[in-house]
Scaffold this active site. Structure first.
Site, PDB file in Angstrom:
ATOM      1  N   GLU A 166       0.854  -1.193   0.000  1.00  0.00           N
ATOM      2  CA  GLU A 166       0.000   0.000   0.000  1.00  0.00           C
ATOM      3  C   GLU A 166       0.883   1.233   0.000  1.00  0.00           C
ATOM      4  O   GLU A 166       1.880   1.293   0.723  1.00  0.00           O
ATOM      5  CB  GLU A 166      -0.905   0.082   1.243  1.00  0.00           C
ATOM      6  CG  GLU A 166      -1.980  -0.959   1.355  1.00  0.00           C
ATOM      7  CD  GLU A 166      -2.816  -0.785   2.632  1.00  0.00           C
ATOM      8  OE1 GLU A 166      -2.906   0.353   3.156  1.00  0.00           O
ATOM      9  OE2 GLU A 166      -3.350  -1.793   3.115  1.00  0.00           O
ATOM     10  N   GLU A 222     -14.371   5.393  -0.792  1.00  0.00           N
ATOM     11  CA  GLU A 222     -15.328   4.453  -0.220  1.00  0.00           C
ATOM     12  C   GLU A 222     -16.121   5.140   0.896  1.00  0.00           C
ATOM     13  O   GLU A 222     -15.562   5.524   1.926  1.00  0.00           O
ATOM     14  CB  GLU A 222     -14.588   3.217   0.308  1.00  0.00           C
ATOM     15  CG  GLU A 222     -13.826   2.472  -0.787  1.00  0.00           C
ATOM     16  CD  GLU A 222     -12.877   1.427  -0.240  1.00  0.00           C
ATOM     17  OE1 GLU A 222     -13.350   0.513   0.469  1.00  0.00           O
ATOM     18  OE2 GLU A 222     -11.655   1.536  -0.507  1.00  0.00           O
ATOM     19  N   LYS A 265     -16.499   4.115   4.931  1.00  0.00           N
ATOM     20  CA  LYS A 265     -15.384   4.287   5.859  1.00  0.00           C
ATOM     21  C   LYS A 265     -15.653   5.479   6.759  1.00  0.00           C
ATOM     22  O   LYS A 265     -16.536   6.304   6.481  1.00  0.00           O
ATOM     23  CB  LYS A 265     -14.078   4.486   5.080  1.00  0.00           C
ATOM     24  CG  LYS A 265     -13.579   3.225   4.395  1.00  0.00           C
ATOM     25  CD  LYS A 265     -12.212   3.455   3.800  1.00  0.00           C
ATOM     26  CE  LYS A 265     -11.616   2.152   3.307  1.00  0.00           C
ATOM     27  NZ  LYS A 265     -10.250   2.352   2.779  1.00  0.00           N
ATOM     28  N   GLU A 322     -10.169   9.005   5.453  1.00  0.00           N
ATOM     29  CA  GLU A 322     -10.378   7.594   5.124  1.00  0.00           C
ATOM     30  C   GLU A 322     -11.269   7.406   3.900  1.00  0.00           C
ATOM     31  O   GLU A 322     -11.181   6.391   3.213  1.00  0.00           O
ATOM     32  CB  GLU A 322     -10.976   6.856   6.317  1.00  0.00           C
ATOM     33  CG  GLU A 322     -10.006   6.631   7.454  1.00  0.00           C
ATOM     34  CD  GLU A 322      -8.799   5.809   7.032  1.00  0.00           C
ATOM     35  OE1 GLU A 322      -9.009   4.747   6.401  1.00  0.00           O
ATOM     36  OE2 GLU A 322      -7.668   6.227   7.306  1.00  0.00           O
TER      37      GLU A 322
END
Length: 365
Positions: free
Chosen positions: A286, A338, A341, A346
């Site tokens: 990541e 997203e 989250k 985030e």
């Protein structure tokens, strides 16, 4: 993801024979050899000209496109590596015969049982790998544990890896098994050459490194210069975090560091060397930069700068000061913003909005 590196600010301070009469039969033998070798390589998800660029595909959103649409998007961008955080039963079928290889994680909560019960590991492989690989899905790695070292689950990681590896071998599958860690495993972390695993992690990481070395499998590490900068913006230079520094920000003996990414990765390499594994390879599982939801430096412009520069850097073949001359297999975080989250940064790591329009543009090879 969504962690705090407890000692990143210290690490990142800027102040990988034949007779002619048998010619026909030998041709057949050679054909079979090449076909078998190709199948073996395919089972590892590795092929000639393979990219080193992948992307993390998270699913914590209620408005995300279908897996089939996502696969089309990935193919349109020539992305042939994707990381999944679990063996998602809707995504894995969509990857069949796509040319995209998947890094597939196990649920962290399954680690204790995977570690203690070889039969459960065999069942896991039969349920989550065998049907998909038989249908044409390619697996690059299976990861046992995502950022659980240090922690209550840390001791389960190595035996879970061993049981999964044995279960895969019993199924005649050649898929490497690894785990995913992040910088908190380091105790000493500055300068990079002095980095070492902390006392809580050292024995566990030495065991894992030994297993990985015996299998010629890389360790997966999450590297986030964003958090290094965000933890101490007064002392960590933004250009050092964004790959835009024109001068060496950290001088570590004969090694000069122009970016924080290399310093963090070389810290992991140095710790592995001290543990006795100087040639173990590392994959960056990541990295990325949020485009919003945070302080002033959390912008789409900075995210675009970081990710574009990171792509150029990891594909250049320059490697790091400590490990020069190699491309760095790297998975960017993340594919989509997203919305399920926690609010804030985030929700803002995606290269794409859920409607598959770009948050900002990244030039991929």
């Amino acid at each position: 993801m969504g962690r705090t590196w407890c000692n990143v600010s210290n690490l990142l301070m800027g102040s990988t024979w034949c007779p002619m009469t048998n010619l026909v039969s030998m041709e057949n033998v050679l054909f079979l050899f090449v076909a078998s070798f190709s199948l073996l390589i395919s089972s590892f998800g590795i092929h000639a000209g393979a990219q080193v660029i992948g992307i993390n595909y998270g699913t914590l959103g209620d408005n995300l496109p279908s897996p089939a649409q996502v696969v089309d998007l990935l193919k349109s961008r020539n992305i042939n590596l994707v990381r999944l955080f679990d063996p998602n039963p809707t995504i894995l079928p969509a990857l069949q015969n796509s040319g995209i290889s998947a890094v597939v994680g196990v649920f962290n909560d399954d680690l204790p049982r995977l570690a203690s019960d070889p039969a459960f590991a065999a069942t896991w492989v039969q349920a989550n790998v065998v049907p998909y690989i038989n249908a044409g899905t390619s697996f690059r790695y299976i990861t046992a544990g995502n950022e659980v070292i240090p922690g209550d689950l840390a001791g389960f990681v190595l035996p879970a890896m061993q049981n999964l590896d044995a279960a895969l071998a019993a199924a005649n599958l050649h898929i490497p098994v690894s785990t995913v860690v992040h910088n908190v495993i380091l105790g000493v972390s500055f300068p990079p050459s002095e980095s070492a695993f902390n006392d809580e992690c050292s024995a566990i990481m030495a065991g894992i490194a030994g297993f990985l070395k015996s299998k010629n499998t890389p360790l997966l590490v999450n590297i986030y210069p964003y958090y290094g900068y965000a933890s101490d913006p007064e002392n960590v230079r933004l250009d050092y975090a964004l790959f835009t520094a024109s001068d060496a920000v950290v001088v570590d003996g004969p090694l000069n560091y122009y970016n924080l990414f290399d310093a963090a990765l070389d810290g992991i390499y140095a710790a592995l060397e001290k543990a006795g594994y100087p040639d173990l390879s590392v994959v960056v599982s990541e990295t990325g930069w949020p485009s919003g939801g945070g302080p002033d430096w959390t912008t789409a412009d900075n995210a675009m700068t970081y990710n574009n520069n990171a792509v150029k850097h990891v594909t250049s073949g320059n490697g790091t000061p400590r490990r020069p001359g190699t491309a760095i297999e790297t998975y960017f975080f993340a594919l989509f913003n997203e919305d399920l989250k926690p609010d804030g940064i985030e929700r803002n790591w995606g290269l794409y909005y859920p409607d598959m329009t770009e948050v900002y543009h990244v030039d991929l090879p």
